[in-house]
Structure formats: structure tokens, C-alpha cells
Design an enzyme around this catalytic site. Structure first.
Site, mmCIF file in Angstrom:
data_model
loop_
_atom_site.group_PDB
_atom_site.id
_atom_site.type_symbol
_atom_site.label_atom_id
_atom_site.label_comp_id
_atom_site.label_asym_id
_atom_site.label_seq_id
_atom_site.Cartn_x
_atom_site.Cartn_y
_atom_site.Cartn_z
ATOM 1 N N CYS A 53 0.670 -1.421 -0.037
ATOM 2 C CA CYS A 53 0.215 0.271 -0.264
ATOM 3 C C CYS A 53 0.774 1.091 -0.176
ATOM 4 O O CYS A 53 0.360 2.166 -0.783
ATOM 5 C CB CYS A 53 -1.034 0.355 1.533
ATOM 6 S SG CYS A 53 -1.774 -1.075 1.563
ATOM 7 N N HIS A 107 -1.218 6.578 2.129
ATOM 8 C CA HIS A 107 -1.051 5.592 2.898
ATOM 9 C C HIS A 107 -1.119 6.559 4.512
ATOM 10 O O HIS A 107 0.047 7.369 4.816
ATOM 11 C CB HIS A 107 -0.303 4.145 3.464
ATOM 12 C CG HIS A 107 -0.009 3.811 4.230
ATOM 13 N ND1 HIS A 107 -0.599 2.470 4.040
ATOM 14 C CD2 HIS A 107 0.321 3.612 5.076
ATOM 15 C CE1 HIS A 107 -0.692 1.147 5.355
ATOM 16 N NE2 HIS A 107 -0.151 1.961 6.053
#
Length: 505
Positions: A53, A107
Site C-alpha cells: 500500500c 497511506h
């Protein structure tokens, strides 16, 4: 003459592979995203730069590869760690756009300076759904009637804290922000990051009814490929840590999940996709209701894919197509027949879903570093300049708008591949994805200097697309690689980008 600048609704899903109707998945029920695809351009072969991610999102939003951002884990902020790189929303903000972030776009945490890169990227602080704090807590009712931290976590929403879930809250906030911009002269850039289908599958239980277990099937290639190098295998520790998976007592690292549980994982993943699709549908129909559909372009994508049992793997963190290929859809307004509704909401739980023909389908290979310049161009902005191969000191981006064919992704091999830490990364996997093949080299990597040693080859993989679309037959041959190395021996040390261009262009 000046092109009219369009608003941008930039939607990102989390861990979404191409399990959508518009990508030809016969199981998926994703009518709202399919409807978007029917009115837009669908890129069938779009790839992320890394199947993790944090690194993938920073790479896409700065249009710099992980070797430039130097983010391979979750533990550094690119502006401090590698370079003060402009982001996609920051560029729009600098051009007079009002920029907003809802949910998981960057993120969260150290990787975006604990502020989601506010105030550089956003005009107002980023919004995070309050109910996300419960996501990693004991929220899932087990067969014993008690609450657990489970992988499979279909819930009655009315029994959840606040009677809601993170993606429901994010949708409400995004709708509120859209309404607030209706009468404003400044164009907006609204990024909405949905948390699903990321695990745990904490989703409204009614979406499971769309996927009866007796109609679910296993992955077509559920076995670990015979010649898969050890370093290329991901033991899916993040999935194993969940209480319901621990109860299965699966041997580490190669034991397989019992078939009945595999079917349930696949059922829950698809149900999570349909739940997320419904939230996308709510946003798109709001564009129509608020009179924004005619001047708002829509982007839909994901940070990377997710294995659903292919190659005996689950989750992300691999270099296979199932973990690196993502949906990528662009809708640019114009040409809608007068009087027709662009995006009427389709309630998948109450309406029968018909297959919707995609709009313009693009088969060429593209990658997420292409998104920044492409969105800028389509919105009517001047595209920033392209960077040279090594671009630590340069402002701009690292790829032309949707054109170069050959691709790289990086992946890592560490003790815990699910939560990598830079200092532990001693081998880096680089994949080159062309129309005909996926070619991966696992090379020695120095985490202190960020140097890749192209002569320190730990393993290789080569899969030919025509006769092995699932990437199960590794035909890598050491002698082929030795020949390439012989040719490069006399060359000065070059970046990996230069290296692959020399030999594969």
C-alpha cells in the site's frame, strides 16, 4: 484558446484486483463501476509499481518509482527521505484547485508525515472515518458467540459502534464535500479512498447473499508453481494472524488453506467488492443530482491487486499479475446524449445486474506512474515536464502519458514480507511486464545505499503470456541471464531503468 478546467473525482479502492464485471470477471457484481466503465476508458493492462500500500500510493501520487521515492515499506516520508517531490493533488492545488482527501488516499502514518501530506497536497485537513479505529479490534462474532479479530467479518451494521462502517462514513463525508462545492467558482479535486476490499472483510452481511457459497469456485491454479524460487513466495502472514485462520492450524510457510475456507475467503472478497461498488455508485449518482456530471472527470483505480489462492498465495506482496494488476478507468465528460442520466445508482442488492458493455477499452500496458500526467492533461492542465532516469533533484514526473510499453515493479523478500522494514530488505525483485511475458530478477540490494547489484542474482522467473497466462510455468534459464551479464560487464554502473532499456527496448 484556454481549455475549460474540469473538476476531478479521484476514487481509489484498497487491495482491489481486476475482479470487476467490466474486466470480464464472471463472478463479480459491480454494476456501478461497470456503468462508469461503459461511459469511460478502461485500461485492461494497468500495473502498480509495488504490491504494498504505502510504496504504491506514494509512487502513483508523485509519479516516481519506488527506487526514486526510496519508500519500500511504511516507515519514511518521501519529502525528508528522498526528495521534495510534488504530488498530484499538490499540483492541482498550485493551479487554483480546491483539493480534498477523504479516507485512505495516501497511506496514513509516517509515510505521509502523519498528516496525509497536509497542507502541501490538500486545501483542508484530510478526513478519516472515525469508525476505522475499530477495524483491528474484536468486532467479528464467531460461532462461539464471542467477538474475535477475524479475517471473515460480515456484520450487522446496526450493531456496530455508531451504527456505521468506515466506507459508509467516507461516502457521507465525500457527499457533504461535493455539495459544498456546487456554487463555488474554483474547480475542485476530491480524492476518495475506500478501505475495502482490504482485510478484514468487515462488511455489511447482506452482501454475502450475492455470492452463495455453493456457486463459488477455487482459483484455477491453487498450487505453488513447481519452479517458483523460494525468494518469490509470499507466506501471507497478515492473513495467518487472524484468529479464524489461526484456528485452521496451517503449517508455515507452504501449508494450504482448507478448500471450504478458501471458498469463504473468495466469497467475502467479492462481497466486499460489491459493498465498495455501492459506495462508488452513491458518489457517481450524486454528481448527477448536484449538476456536476457535465464538468467533473472521474478516475477509478486501486493501489495494487490481491491473490485469491492463485499460486497457493493469498494477499498482496508478490510480483504476479494478480497482485500487481489493477483496474484503471477514466471518465471525461462530454458527449452524453441530452436527457440521459449519466450515472443512475444501481442497487445491487435489489436490482438484477445485467452485463454492461465497457466504453473504450485500451489493451496497451500502462502503469500507475502514468496517472499523474494523464489526469493533469485530461483535466485541462499543462502536464509537468518528464524527468530523466535518475531524478532526485528534478521537479516533474517519471513517465509519459500512457505510452511506454515495458514495466517494472519491485517486491521484497524479508522475514515478514507483509510488514517490510527497509533495513531487512536484502533482495529486491524487479519485474518487467511486456505484452509477451513477465520477467523477474531477484537481485542483491543494499538498504543503506539503496543500490541494486545486478550481478548478484538470487533467482529469476520468466512466464510467457501466450501459453501461460496464469504465470505457473517458470521457464527462466540461468544461461540466458549469464549472456546478458556478459554483455554488460564492460558498462559503467547504471540504474535499473537504464539497464532494462538497454536490453529490452
Amino acid at each position: 484558446e484556454e481549455v475549460e478546467r474540469k473538476n476531478v473525482l479521484f476514487i481509489m479502492a484498497d487491495d482491489l484486483r481486476t475482479s470487476l464485471g467490466c474486466y470480464g470477471d464472471p463472478v463479480a457484481k459491480s454494476p456501478n463501476i461497470d456503468q462508469l466503465a461503459s461511459r469511460g476508458q478502461v485500461f485492461l493492462n494497468a500495473f502498480a509499481q509495488q504490491a504494498v500500500c504505502g510504496p504504491s500510493r506514494v509512487s502513483m501520487l508523485t509519479s516516481r518509482r519506488p527506487d526514486t521515492t526510496r519508500l519500500y515499506d511504511f516507515n519514511s516520508y518521501w519529502r525528508v527521505h528522498s526528495g521534495n517531490y510534488t504530488t498530484l493533488p499538490q499540483y492541482f492545488k498550485s493551479q487554483g484547485y480546491f483539493t480534498m482527501s477523504v479516507g485512505k488516499v495516501f497511506h496514513p502514518g509516517i509515510a505521509s508525515n502523519n498528516t496525509d501530506d497536509y497542507p502541501y497536497s490538500w486545501s483542508i485537513p484530510a478526513y478519516h472515518p472515525p469508525s476505522f479505529t475499530y477495524e483491528k479490534q474484536k468486532m467479528c462474532k464467531g460461532e462461539d458467540g464471542k467477538l474475535h479479530i477475524n479475517l471473515l467479518c460480515a456484520v450487522n451494521v446496526t450493531e456496530q459502534p455508531g451504527g456505521t462502517l468506515p466506507d459508509l462514513e467516507s461516502t457521507e463525508e465525500a457527499l457533504r464535500l461535493l455539495k459544498s462545492r456546487v456554487n463555488d467558482d474554483d474547480p475542485f479535486f476530491l480524492a476518495v479512498g475506500f478501505h475495502k476490499p482490504h482485510i478484514p472483510f468487515r462488511i455489511p452481511q447482506e452482501y454475502l447473499t450475492l455470492y452463495p457459497l455453493d456457486q463459488m469456485t477455487l482459483a484455477s491454479d491453487p498450487d505453488i508453481p513447481e519452479r517458483l524460487p523460494t525468494v518469490a513466495y509470499n507466506p501471507w502472514t497478515d492473513v495467518r494472524m487472524r484468529e479464524d485462520v489461526q484456528k485452521l492450524n496451517i503449517s508455515f510457510p507452504y501449508g494450504s488453506i482448507p478448500k471450504d475456507f478458501q471458498l469463504r475467503i473468495r466469497q467475502h472478497y467479492y462481497a466486499a467488492v460489491s459493498y465498495m461498488d455501492a459506495q462508488v455508485g452513491r458518489l457517481l449518482s450524486a454528481l448527477e443530482d448536484l449538476g456536476l456530471a457535465d464538468n467533473t472527470m472521474v478516475v477509478f483505480t486501486s493501489d495494487h491487486g490481491w491473490s485469491l489462492g492463485e499460486h497457493g498465495e493469498w494477499a498482496k506482496y508478490s510480483n504476479f499479475d494478480v497482485a500487481t494488476r489493477v483496474p484503471l478507468i477514466f471518465f471525461v465528460p462530454g458527449g452524453n446524449e441530452a436527457g440521459t442520466s449519466t450515472f443512475p445508482f444501481i442497487d445491487v442488492l435489489r436490482e438484477s445486474v445485467h452485463s454492461i458493455k465497457s466504453g473504450k477499452v485500451r489493451s496497451r500496458l500502462v502503469e500507475l506512474v502514468d496517472v499523474f500526467p494523464t489526469v493533469s492533461y485530461l483535466a485541462g492542465l499543462k502536464v509537468p515536464v518528464q524527468c530523466p532516469d535518475i531524478s532526485f533533484q528534478v521537479s516533474g514526473y517519471e513517465h509519459q502519458s500512457m505510452c511506454l510499453i515495458k514495466r517494472t515493479n519491485c517486491n521484497l523478500s524479508t522475514e515478514n514480507s507483509d510488514l517490510p522494514d527497509l533495513k531487512d530488505i536484502k533482495i529486491m525483485g524487479y519485474s518487467l511486464r511486456t505484452w509477451d511475458y513477465r520477467y523477474t530478477l531477484w537481485l542483491g540490494f543494499n538498504p543503506k545505499t539503496f543500490q541494486v547489484n545486478v550481478s548478484d542474482v538470487h533467482a529469476g522467473e520468466l512466464y510467457m503470456s501466450a501459453d501461460d497466462p496464469g504465470q505457473d510455468k517458470n521457464i527462466f534459464n540461468n544461461s540466458d541471464y549469464s549472456e546478458i551479464m556478459r554483455k554488460t560487464a564492460s558498462l559503467p554502473q547504471v540504474s535499473w531503468n537504464s539497464f532494462y532499456r538497454l536490453f529490452f527496448s
